[in-house]
Design a protein around this motif. Structure first.
Motif, PDB file in Angstrom:
ATOM      1  N   PRO A  86     -13.532   7.586  25.537  1.00  0.00           N
ATOM      2  CA  PRO A  86     -14.018   7.827  26.897  1.00  0.00           C
ATOM      3  C   PRO A  86     -12.903   7.917  27.936  1.00  0.00           C
ATOM      4  CG  PRO A  86     -14.448   5.566  26.243  1.00  0.00           C
ATOM      5  CD  PRO A  86     -13.909   6.250  25.033  1.00  0.00           C
ATOM      6  N   LEU A  87     -11.859   7.103  27.819  1.00  0.00           N
ATOM      7  CA  LEU A  87     -10.857   7.056  28.874  1.00  0.00           C
ATOM      8  C   LEU A  87     -10.064   8.359  28.968  1.00  0.00           C
ATOM      9  CD1 LEU A  87      -9.476   5.450  31.074  1.00  0.00           C
ATOM     10  CD2 LEU A  87      -7.928   4.493  29.329  1.00  0.00           C
ATOM     11  N   GLY A  88      -9.549   8.826  27.839  1.00  0.00           N
ATOM     12  CA  GLY A  88      -8.771  10.069  27.857  1.00  0.00           C
ATOM     13  C   GLY A  88      -9.599  11.263  28.277  1.00  0.00           C
ATOM     14  N   ASN A  89     -10.833  11.341  27.780  1.00  0.00           N
ATOM     15  CA  ASN A  89     -11.697  12.464  28.153  1.00  0.00           C
ATOM     16  C   ASN A  89     -12.124  12.389  29.620  1.00  0.00           C
ATOM     17  OD1 ASN A  89     -11.709  13.595  25.530  1.00  0.00           O
ATOM     18  ND2 ASN A  89     -13.270  12.145  24.886  1.00  0.00           N
ATOM     19  N   LEU A  90     -12.287  11.171  30.140  1.00  0.00           N
ATOM     20  CA  LEU A  90     -12.626  11.022  31.555  1.00  0.00           C
ATOM     21  C   LEU A  90     -11.482  11.487  32.443  1.00  0.00           C
ATOM     22  CD1 LEU A  90     -14.713  10.015  33.603  1.00  0.00           C
ATOM     23  CD2 LEU A  90     -13.649   7.755  33.464  1.00  0.00           C
ATOM     24  N   LEU A  91     -10.257  11.211  32.041  1.00  0.00           N
ATOM     25  CA  LEU A  91      -9.107  11.687  32.812  1.00  0.00           C
ATOM     26  C   LEU A  91      -9.037  13.216  32.803  1.00  0.00           C
ATOM     27  CD1 LEU A  91      -6.373   9.090  31.781  1.00  0.00           C
ATOM     28  CD2 LEU A  91      -7.646   9.202  33.923  1.00  0.00           C
ATOM     29  N   THR A  92      -9.350  13.807  31.652  1.00  0.00           N
ATOM     30  CA  THR A  92      -9.372  15.275  31.593  1.00  0.00           C
ATOM     31  C   THR A  92     -10.441  15.841  32.517  1.00  0.00           C
ATOM     32  OG1 THR A  92      -8.601  15.210  29.302  1.00  0.00           O
ATOM     33  CG2 THR A  92      -9.629  17.248  30.058  1.00  0.00           C
ATOM     34  N   MET A  93     -11.635  15.252  32.500  1.00  0.00           N
ATOM     35  CA  MET A  93     -12.698  15.714  33.395  1.00  0.00           C
ATOM     36  C   MET A  93     -12.335  15.490  34.857  1.00  0.00           C
ATOM     37  SD  MET A  93     -16.092  14.389  31.381  1.00  0.00           S
ATOM     38  CE  MET A  93     -16.411  14.886  29.685  1.00  0.00           C
ATOM     39  N   LEU A  94     -11.619  14.399  35.155  1.00  0.00           N
ATOM     40  CA  LEU A  94     -11.211  14.140  36.530  1.00  0.00           C
ATOM     41  C   LEU A  94     -10.208  15.184  37.013  1.00  0.00           C
ATOM     42  CD1 LEU A  94     -11.487  12.247  38.938  1.00  0.00           C
ATOM     43  CD2 LEU A  94      -9.616  10.875  37.983  1.00  0.00           C
ATOM     44  N   ALA A  95      -9.298  15.605  36.113  1.00  0.00           N
ATOM     45  CA  ALA A  95      -8.365  16.676  36.482  1.00  0.00           C
ATOM     46  C   ALA A  95      -9.113  17.980  36.768  1.00  0.00           C
ATOM     47  CB  ALA A  95      -7.343  16.872  35.360  1.00  0.00           C
ATOM     48  N   LEU A 124      -8.807  26.448  33.391  1.00  0.00           N
ATOM     49  CA  LEU A 124      -8.611  27.056  32.070  1.00  0.00           C
ATOM     50  C   LEU A 124      -7.418  26.437  31.355  1.00  0.00           C
ATOM     51  CD1 LEU A 124      -9.219  30.859  32.791  1.00  0.00           C
ATOM     52  CD2 LEU A 124     -10.783  29.238  31.733  1.00  0.00           C
ATOM     53  N   LEU A 125      -6.336  26.189  32.083  1.00  0.00           N
ATOM     54  CA  LEU A 125      -5.150  25.605  31.454  1.00  0.00           C
ATOM     55  C   LEU A 125      -5.410  24.172  31.017  1.00  0.00           C
ATOM     56  CD1 LEU A 125      -2.339  26.978  33.811  1.00  0.00           C
ATOM     57  CD2 LEU A 125      -2.924  27.751  31.512  1.00  0.00           C
ATOM     58  N   VAL A 126      -6.110  23.402  31.847  1.00  0.00           N
ATOM     59  CA  VAL A 126      -6.381  21.999  31.482  1.00  0.00           C
ATOM     60  C   VAL A 126      -7.248  21.932  30.229  1.00  0.00           C
ATOM     61  CG1 VAL A 126      -7.567  19.905  32.227  1.00  0.00           C
ATOM     62  CG2 VAL A 126      -6.065  21.111  33.815  1.00  0.00           C
ATOM     63  N   VAL A 127      -8.340  22.695  30.221  1.00  0.00           N
ATOM     64  CA  VAL A 127      -9.230  22.677  29.054  1.00  0.00           C
ATOM     65  C   VAL A 127      -8.537  23.271  27.841  1.00  0.00           C
ATOM     66  CG1 VAL A 127     -11.426  23.534  28.149  1.00  0.00           C
ATOM     67  CG2 VAL A 127     -11.275  22.773  30.518  1.00  0.00           C
ATOM     68  N   GLY A 128      -7.797  24.364  28.028  1.00  0.00           N
ATOM     69  CA  GLY A 128      -7.103  24.977  26.904  1.00  0.00           C
ATOM     70  C   GLY A 128      -6.089  24.063  26.267  1.00  0.00           C
ATOM     71  N   ASN A 129      -5.334  23.313  27.072  1.00  0.00           N
ATOM     72  CA  ASN A 129      -4.356  22.387  26.511  1.00  0.00           C
ATOM     73  C   ASN A 129      -5.040  21.253  25.757  1.00  0.00           C
ATOM     74  OD1 ASN A 129      -1.503  21.392  26.351  1.00  0.00           O
ATOM     75  ND2 ASN A 129      -2.373  19.705  27.544  1.00  0.00           N
TER      76      ASN A 129
END
Length: 349
Positions: free
Chosen positions: A70-79, A234-239
């Motif tokens: 949850p923590l890493g994925n939450l940071l990605t969603m926050l970005a 796109l770059l955040v999700v792609g990475n």
């Protein structure tokens, strides 16, 4: 005679027997059931049900993988949410600009000044003639006394103007045109000025054009920033999906060895990208709500100090749906680009 015929019959029977014996195995061989691989055509409805089951399974599996970390994925969603907040805020600003355009359209009027010798009866006839002109939406007749009262109130010179012997202001008329196009308004002003009893027609569109140019500049800036921040999503999700593909590289090679297609392998990652985009959109809505609540009080106080009332615009149901749809689509597209690029480099061994 009998002894000579018997050996011939026996010899003929002996010649016929092998021919029957040779035919029988061939018949038995032809009648024997064939064994081996068989092909069977699957119906379209069965394939459609299997396709739906696999989509549901992959969607649920990708959602469980997000919950697992949850923590890493939450940071990605926050970005993703931060990248979406600024375009959405500019979108709300454009809504305010559209309201401003509507107010400008209402305030874009022509002022018709009648001759000083015109009385009330003549002014009514002139008003009827103005209303008969094409392109006139409505008119408002202002008497000389009303014009003087508004002039005194706006300048605060009641005592100074009270000593005038006569009212120097003529009867005027405010004309609201159907079209706010500058060329159309100038043509209408020329026609009204040619009417009998009309002294002058005032048309000031410079400030309207400046504000419209400013609004157009804001639209283009918002569009450019929306495109740039969309590329950022796109770059955040792609990475993120690229790292996920690399971590499951061995698994992908195994399923490709047993005949899995690229669409089959790509499907769970596409659902992961869609979940990232949806989560980022929900967080963006939350951030916009918090920002609106935080800024509403000082903005209202500032507007009240100028004697006006203003409230910050908020996203309605349609705007929220569009934001969530765009964020989900951007997440899906970023995942598709990343997975397609990396699947082309994976060669099962």
């Amino acid at each position: 005679m009998r002894s000579s015929a018997t050996p011939k019959r026996r010899q003929g029977a002996a010649l016929k027997t092998p021919r029957k014996a040779a035919v029988k195995p061939a018949v038995e061989k032809a009648q024997a059931p064939q064994r081996g691989a068989r092909s069977q055509q699957t119906r379209f409805s069965s394939r459609l049900r299997a396709w739906g089951r696999h989509h549901r399974s992959m969607g649920w599996d990708s959602f469980q993988r997000l919950i697992r970390y949850p923590l890493g994925n939450l940071l990605t969603m926050l970005a993703i949410a931060i990248a979406l907040v600024l375009p959405a805020a500019l979108w709300l600003t454009l809504d305010s600009a559209r309201l401003l355009d509507a107010e400008l359209d209402e305030s874009a009027t022509l002022t018709v000044y009648l001759e000083l010798s015109a009385d009330d009866a003549q002014s009514l006839r002139i008003e009827e003639a103005v209303n008969a002109e094409p392109g006139v939406l409505e008119t408002q007749l202002i008497s000389a006394e009303q014009g003087m009262a508004e002039f005194q109130q706006s300048l605060g010179l009641d005592d100074a103007l009270a000593g005038l012997e006569s009212n120097p202001l003529p009867i005027s008329m405010v004309v609201r045109p159907e079209s706010v196009d500058p060329v159309a308004m100038q043509q209408l002003a020329a026609r009204l000025e040619a009417l009998a009893g009309v002294d002058e027609v005032r048309l000031d569109l410079a400030w309207v054009e400046r504000l419209r140019n400013l609004a157009e500049l804001g639209r283009r800036v918002a569009l450019a920033l929306g495109v740039l921040f969309g590329l950022g999503v796109l770059l955040v999700v792609g990475n993120t999906i690229r790292l996920s593909v690399e971590s499951r590289r061995r698994e992908i090679e195994v399923v490709m060895l047993i005949g899995a297609t690229h669409a089959f392998v790509r499907r769970p990652f596409l659902y992961s990208g869609a979940w990232y985009g949806l989560g980022g959109g929900l967080l963006a809505l939350g951030l916009l709500g918090l920002g609106n609540h935080w800024l509403s009080l000082p903005v209202s106080a500032l507007a009240a100090s100028y004697g006006a009332s203003f409230s910050l615009p908020q996203l309605d149901v349609t705007g929220s749906t569009i934001l969530l749809s765009c964020s989900t689509l951007l997440g899906w597209l970023g995942a598709w680009l990343a997975v397609t690029r990396h699947l082309s480099s994976i060669r099962p061994r």
